[in-house]
Design an enzyme around this catalytic site. Structure first.
Site, PDB file in Angstrom:
ATOM      1  N   ASP A   1       3.479  10.111   4.082  1.00 14.95           N
ATOM      2  CA  ASP A   1       4.094   8.827   3.758  1.00 14.95           C
ATOM      3  C   ASP A   1       5.264   9.117   2.826  1.00 14.95           C
ATOM      4  O   ASP A   1       5.089   9.288   1.620  1.00 14.95           O
ATOM      5  CB  ASP A   1       3.058   7.907   3.097  1.00 14.95           C
ATOM      6  CG  ASP A   1       3.670   6.566   2.688  1.00 14.95           C
ATOM      7  OD1 ASP A   1       4.906   6.420   2.800  1.00 14.95           O
ATOM      8  OD2 ASP A   1       2.903   5.683   2.264  1.00 14.95           O
TER       9      ASP A   1
ATOM     10  N   TYR B   1      -0.529   4.744  -2.663  1.00 18.80           N
ATOM     11  CA  TYR B   1      -0.279   3.429  -2.081  1.00 18.80           C
ATOM     12  C   TYR B   1       0.450   3.619  -0.763  1.00 18.80           C
ATOM     13  O   TYR B   1       1.432   4.363  -0.680  1.00 18.80           O
ATOM     14  CB  TYR B   1       0.577   2.587  -3.025  1.00 18.80           C
ATOM     15  CG  TYR B   1       0.897   1.207  -2.501  1.00 18.80           C
ATOM     16  CD1 TYR B   1      -0.105   0.263  -2.301  1.00 18.80           C
ATOM     17  CD2 TYR B   1       2.213   0.837  -2.203  1.00 18.80           C
ATOM     18  CE1 TYR B   1       0.190  -1.009  -1.831  1.00 18.80           C
ATOM     19  CE2 TYR B   1       2.511  -0.433  -1.738  1.00 18.80           C
ATOM     20  CZ  TYR B   1       1.499  -1.357  -1.555  1.00 18.80           C
ATOM     21  OH  TYR B   1       1.797  -2.608  -1.086  1.00 18.80           O
TER      22      TYR B   1
ATOM     23  N   LYS C   1      12.220   1.926   2.264  1.00 17.23           N
ATOM     24  CA  LYS C   1      13.095   1.966   1.094  1.00 17.23           C
ATOM     25  C   LYS C   1      14.499   2.515   1.402  1.00 17.23           C
ATOM     26  O   LYS C   1      15.266   1.814   2.024  1.00 17.23           O
ATOM     27  CB  LYS C   1      12.386   2.690  -0.051  1.00 17.23           C
ATOM     28  CG  LYS C   1      11.086   1.917  -0.375  1.00 17.23           C
ATOM     29  CD  LYS C   1      10.298   2.310  -1.584  1.00 17.23           C
ATOM     30  CE  LYS C   1       9.214   1.272  -1.830  1.00 17.23           C
ATOM     31  NZ  LYS C   1       7.855   1.746  -1.930  1.00 17.23           N
TER      32      LYS C   1
HETATM   33  C1  LIG Z   1       6.653   1.112  -1.199  1.00 16.55           C
HETATM   34  C2  LIG Z   1       5.710   1.979  -0.461  1.00 16.55           C
HETATM   35  C3  LIG Z   1       5.068   1.548   0.705  1.00 16.55           C
HETATM   36  C4  LIG Z   1       5.164   0.136   1.199  1.00 16.55           C
HETATM   37  O1  LIG Z   1       6.452  -0.215   1.588  1.00 16.55           O
HETATM   38  P1  LIG Z   1       6.831  -1.786   1.665  1.00 16.55           P
HETATM   39  O2  LIG Z   1       8.208  -1.765   2.223  1.00 16.55           O
HETATM   40  O3  LIG Z   1       6.736  -2.307   0.281  1.00 16.55           O
HETATM   41  O4  LIG Z   1       5.855  -2.425   2.574  1.00 16.55           O
HETATM   42  C5  LIG Z   1       4.306   2.458   1.401  1.00 16.55           C
HETATM   43  N1  LIG Z   1       4.164   3.732   0.968  1.00 16.55           N
HETATM   44  C6  LIG Z   1       4.752   4.174  -0.153  1.00 16.55           C
HETATM   45  C7  LIG Z   1       4.582   5.597  -0.559  1.00 16.55           C
HETATM   46  C8  LIG Z   1       5.524   3.308  -0.916  1.00 16.55           C
HETATM   47  O5  LIG Z   1       6.082   3.757  -2.047  1.00 16.55           O
END
Ligand SMILES: *Cc1c(COP(=O)(O)O)cnc(C)c1O
Length: 432
Positions: free
Chosen positions: A243, A148, A271
């Site tokens: 990511d 994701y 995060k």
């Molecule tokens: C949570 C997450 C996102 C998206 O971040 P948001 O702040 O919810 O838009 C993207 N990549 C990874 C790996 C994530 O865990």
């Protein structure tokens, strides 16, 4: 240990919220659909605990889906935000705090030579891919099934947990043209990536990957997988994007790239970088980041980007994490709980396994090895749901889906984690 918790007020609030917001929530997973039932509404939190509106207390393993690695109401973070808020909520003009957070990130993650702050992980990955396409002049991107990267159209393909839990193959509203350049292959499948580069040797702008896949439960990269991605992208003039929205400042101060010793071209953060405030960031090689406006032609902007309150929370959080011994403490806590859960599985003979790295873990209800999305999906989600509700009733707040990772925080004391493992064993025995 077993008391029926009352959720009267949560129930009433949820009834109302459902009339006001789709599913009563502002992010789908919060609706508890993955475990069938109603969410609890949170009143406040302190240290390692969440308190719901009915006065129930839970040891929190969700941590706002990652950011709250210090626990709630951490004094230095709270103080920094209060101080910043007195000076003004937002100026839409440069502040020293942005440079301070930038320097901290660069100190911890040396592959980041230049950075741009945004407001979410979604914005970070979306922008990083725009950079990659602008820099390479190519269109195709490679992502992995079950990873994701936020909800940008082009990335909403085979996108893991939130989508997986709802059983939606893709989202309506995303035109096929938007995802036509998104190539998807299984996680850990180096051969499949090689094939893609054979097929499109000069068309792939970037490979984007969660260096630990934390949105289909928790899937570790197999030895050589990330290394192969580094080699293939370098060979073919494509960029490698890590990511690290989830893994950044969680599996190590320098993220997963520090643990595996790989230098990606671009990295995305979110995060923890905002300490609970809405912050995301993308950064990497200076020559690449120089395509970003205003020094370069690639446009990306944000009214609230680099917001002073958010920067203050991020700075204070990262400064705490930089103190000696923090990651050793997290690792020790994580091991303590992991071993406790493994013992519980042995004693109860429930078919499940613990996957763990740094301050994150997942209890998969399958005994088959989980290496990608297909194998993750073999987990017994009914059994997970029963486990989830029993744990909630015992005062433990777990992510309400088999396909989400659980988090350890520095606020969780060893005795709390030992007790959590004992409770899990008691619950698992009922499921066996
Ligand atoms: C949570 C997450 C996102 C998206 O971040 P948001 O702040 O919810 O838009 C993207 N990549 C990874 C790996 C994530 O865990």
């Amino acid at each position: 240990m077993e008391k029926e918790l009352k959720h009267t007020r949560s129930h009433a609030l949820f009834q109302e919220a459902q009339q006001l917001m789709p599913g009563g929530v502002n992010s789908p997973v919060r609706a508890f659909r993955g475990v069938g039932g109603e969410p609890v509404f949170i009143d406040h939190a302190e240290g390692p605990y969440l308190y719901d509106v009915d006065g129930n207390r839970y040891l929190d393993f969700v941590q706002s889906w990652g950011p709250m690695i210090l626990g709630f109401g951490y004094p230095s973070v709270l103080q920094a935000v209060i101080e910043a808020s007195k000076r003004g909520f937002s100026f839409g003009a440069p502040t020293e705090a942005e440079s301070e957070l930038a320097k901290l990130v660069m100190e911890f993650v040396p592959s980041v030579e230049m950075i741009r702050f945004v407001n979410s992980g979604t914005e970070a990955t979306m922008s990083a891919l725009r950079v990659a396409r602008a820099f390479t002049g190519r269109s195709k991107i490679v992502k992995f099934t079950g990873c994701y990267h936020g909800h940008a159209d082009m990335l909403l393909v085979q996108a893991g947990s939130g989508v997986a839990t709802l059983g939606l193959p893709d989202s309506p509203g995303v035109p096929a043209e938007t995802t036509a350049n998104t190539l998807t292959v299984p996680y850990n499948d180096s051969e499949a990536v090689k094939e893609l580069f054979k097929l499109y040797p000069a068309e792939i702008a970037a490979v984007i990957v969660e260096p630990v896949a934390a949105n289909m439960g928790l899937v570790l990269p197999q030895p050589g997988f990330l290394e192969t991605l580094r080699e293939l992208t370098s060979q073919h003039g494509a960029l490698l994007i890590f990511d690290e929205v989830m893994t950044g400042f969680r599996v190590a101060l320098g993220g997963m790239q520090q643990r595996v010793g790989i230098r990606p071209d671009l990295t995305c953060f979110g995060k923890i970088i905002g300490g609970g405030m809405p912050v995301g960031a993308y950064g990497g090689r200076k020559d690449i980041m120089q395509v970003v406006a205003p020094i370069g032609p690639m446009y990306q902007a944000g009214t609230l980007s680099g917001n002073p309150l958010a920067m203050a929370a991020g700075i204070a959080t990262l400064k705490e994490l930089r103190k000696p011994g923090q990651y050793e403490a997290l690792e020790r806590k994580s091991l303590l709980l992991g071993e406790g859960l493994e013992r519980a599985l042995r004693n109860t003979r429930v078919e499940a396994q613990v996957v763990r790295i740094g301050a994150m873990f997942c209890l998969y209800f399958t005994s088959e090895p989980v290496t990608d999305y297909a194998s993750a999906k073999r987990a017994n989600t009914d059994r997970f749901s029963r486990y989830f509700w029993e744990m909630l009733a015992a005062g433990y707040y777990l992510p309400p889906s088999q396909f989400e990772a659980c988090f350890i925080s520095l606020a969780q004391e060893d005795v709390m984690l030992e007790e959590a493992a004992r409770t899990a064993e008691h619950v698992l025995r009922k499921l066996a």
